[in-house]
Design a protein around this motif. Sequence first.
Motif, PDB file in Angstrom:
ATOM      1  N   LEU A 175       0.799  -1.226   0.000  1.00  0.00           N
ATOM      2  CA  LEU A 175       0.000   0.000   0.000  1.00  0.00           C
ATOM      3  C   LEU A 175       0.832   1.276   0.000  1.00  0.00           C
ATOM      4  O   LEU A 175       0.526   2.215  -0.741  1.00  0.00           O
ATOM      5  N   PRO A 176       1.880   1.405   0.819  1.00  0.00           N
ATOM      6  CA  PRO A 176       2.623   2.681   0.845  1.00  0.00           C
ATOM      7  C   PRO A 176       3.218   3.086  -0.493  1.00  0.00           C
ATOM      8  O   PRO A 176       3.377   4.280  -0.752  1.00  0.00           O
ATOM      9  N   PHE A 177       3.543   2.129  -1.343  1.00  0.00           N
ATOM     10  CA  PHE A 177       4.165   2.469  -2.616  1.00  0.00           C
ATOM     11  C   PHE A 177       3.216   3.272  -3.500  1.00  0.00           C
ATOM     12  O   PHE A 177       3.643   4.206  -4.188  1.00  0.00           O
ATOM     13  N   VAL A 178       1.936   2.906  -3.495  1.00  0.00           N
ATOM     14  CA  VAL A 178       0.970   3.651  -4.300  1.00  0.00           C
ATOM     15  C   VAL A 178       0.676   5.007  -3.676  1.00  0.00           C
ATOM     16  O   VAL A 178       0.652   6.033  -4.361  1.00  0.00           O
ATOM     17  N   VAL A 179       0.460   5.030  -2.364  1.00  0.00           N
ATOM     18  CA  VAL A 179       0.106   6.283  -1.691  1.00  0.00           C
ATOM     19  C   VAL A 179       1.225   7.313  -1.843  1.00  0.00           C
ATOM     20  O   VAL A 179       0.992   8.466  -2.214  1.00  0.00           O
ATOM     21  N   ARG A 180       2.460   6.901  -1.570  1.00  0.00           N
ATOM     22  CA  ARG A 180       3.572   7.851  -1.616  1.00  0.00           C
ATOM     23  C   ARG A 180       3.967   8.243  -3.034  1.00  0.00           C
ATOM     24  O   ARG A 180       4.675   9.230  -3.234  1.00  0.00           O
ATOM     25  N   THR A 181       3.519   7.498  -4.027  1.00  0.00           N
ATOM     26  CA  THR A 181       3.784   7.873  -5.412  1.00  0.00           C
ATOM     27  C   THR A 181       2.731   8.849  -5.935  1.00  0.00           C
ATOM     28  O   THR A 181       3.051   9.793  -6.664  1.00  0.00           O
ATOM     29  N   VAL A 182       1.480   8.628  -5.548  1.00  0.00           N
ATOM     30  CA  VAL A 182       0.383   9.466  -6.040  1.00  0.00           C
ATOM     31  C   VAL A 182       0.261  10.755  -5.240  1.00  0.00           C
ATOM     32  O   VAL A 182      -0.089  11.804  -5.790  1.00  0.00           O
ATOM     33  N   GLN A 183       0.550  10.711  -3.963  1.00  0.00           N
ATOM     34  CA  GLN A 183       0.340  11.859  -3.086  1.00  0.00           C
ATOM     35  C   GLN A 183       1.054  13.128  -3.553  1.00  0.00           C
ATOM     36  O   GLN A 183       0.431  14.195  -3.615  1.00  0.00           O
ATOM     37  N   PRO A 184       2.347  13.093  -3.913  1.00  0.00           N
ATOM     38  CA  PRO A 184       2.991  14.339  -4.372  1.00  0.00           C
ATOM     39  C   PRO A 184       2.383  14.904  -5.649  1.00  0.00           C
ATOM     40  O   PRO A 184       2.315  16.125  -5.812  1.00  0.00           O
ATOM     41  N   VAL A 185       1.925  14.032  -6.542  1.00  0.00           N
ATOM     42  CA  VAL A 185       1.312  14.512  -7.786  1.00  0.00           C
ATOM     43  C   VAL A 185      -0.012  15.215  -7.488  1.00  0.00           C
ATOM     44  O   VAL A 185      -0.329  16.265  -8.071  1.00  0.00           O
ATOM     45  N   LEU A 186      -0.781  14.657  -6.564  1.00  0.00           N
ATOM     46  CA  LEU A 186      -2.036  15.294  -6.178  1.00  0.00           C
ATOM     47  C   LEU A 186      -1.787  16.655  -5.536  1.00  0.00           C
ATOM     48  O   LEU A 186      -2.552  17.608  -5.750  1.00  0.00           O
ATOM     49  N   GLU A 187      -0.742  16.748  -4.740  1.00  0.00           N
ATOM     50  CA  GLU A 187      -0.439  18.013  -4.075  1.00  0.00           C
ATOM     51  C   GLU A 187      -0.044  19.095  -5.071  1.00  0.00           C
ATOM     52  O   GLU A 187      -0.277  20.282  -4.822  1.00  0.00           O
ATOM     53  N   GLU A 188       0.523  18.714  -6.205  1.00  0.00           N
ATOM     54  CA  GLU A 188       0.949  19.694  -7.203  1.00  0.00           C
ATOM     55  C   GLU A 188      -0.182  20.126  -8.123  1.00  0.00           C
ATOM     56  O   GLU A 188      -0.073  21.151  -8.794  1.00  0.00           O
ATOM     57  N   LEU A 189      -1.251  19.343  -8.173  1.00  0.00           N
ATOM     58  CA  LEU A 189      -2.373  19.719  -9.035  1.00  0.00           C
ATOM     59  C   LEU A 189      -3.105  20.918  -8.430  1.00  0.00           C
ATOM     60  O   LEU A 189      -3.457  20.909  -7.253  1.00  0.00           O
TER      61      LEU A 189
END
Length: 299
Positions: A175-189
């Motif tokens: 689970l952490p691999f998906v969350v920590r990969t997607v989270q920064p991209v969401l923060e930049e949107l």
Amino acid sequence: MSYAGAVFLQHVFYLKNTIQPQGCYMSRRPSVIPGFGLSLGCAAFYASLIVFIPLAVLFAKAFTLTWAEFWKTVLDPQAIASYRLSLGAAFVGALINLCFGFVVAWVLVRYQFFGKRIIDALVDLPFALPTAVAGIALTALYAPQGWIGQWLTPLGIKVAYTPLGVIVALTFIGLPFVVRTVQPVLEELEKEIEEAAASLGANRWHTFRRILFPALLPALLTGFALSFARAVGEYGSVIFIAGNMPFRTEITPLLIVTKLEQYNYAGAAALAVVLLVFSFILLLLINLLQHWSAKRAGG
């Protein structure tokens, strides 16, 4: 030296490094970090020492077997059953993480609530938790007499010592691999883009499909690939909850360890090569999809 003299020497040094003797500008700008050749050599040496040389030795060890022995080892019915479980459970676990990892990342980025920092920190728990501890904890939860298993057993749902237990363990550690990969991209949107789409008449589904999803797709694929790769090689957390029954709940890493305990190093290397090839093919396909999606978004 005067200030004017220092400035003059600085300009001379700049021109010396940017202009060729013929008076033409070089195509490559001077690097911020000096010693490009040395840095590249150190990076290549480190990558070779840590990655390429061990993989080359693995292939060399596997092919000490004859072709007949190699195919007999990797196509053994017990080995094929372990491939099916390891790769299938890793794929299902990565798909589950792809969906719920995106939801977790979305909640952590877009909403403010009490205990958010605690939940954000708990996402990284599988990174720090020893795999044996995770396996024991999951077994205690999902065993027939466990805290959760005792409620599932009367419903006919058995988790521990079944392939479902393997999927649960691989989902937990990935689970952490998906969350920590997607989270920064969401923060930049920027939310303004979504507001602009809404002002133009787009509903939430169209906004997600046309604006958010294309931007998140490369990160989602990367998270899926990392989660899958981590799950394929998982050993410690699975052996406790799986039960390790041949042809049913025996994963390929356990079969590799068994061959190592029998001093069959070539056979263990042959099985490892099969897992490596499967993982490489999947990662290659995902990288091609990432390249295609990035090219499509740019075009």
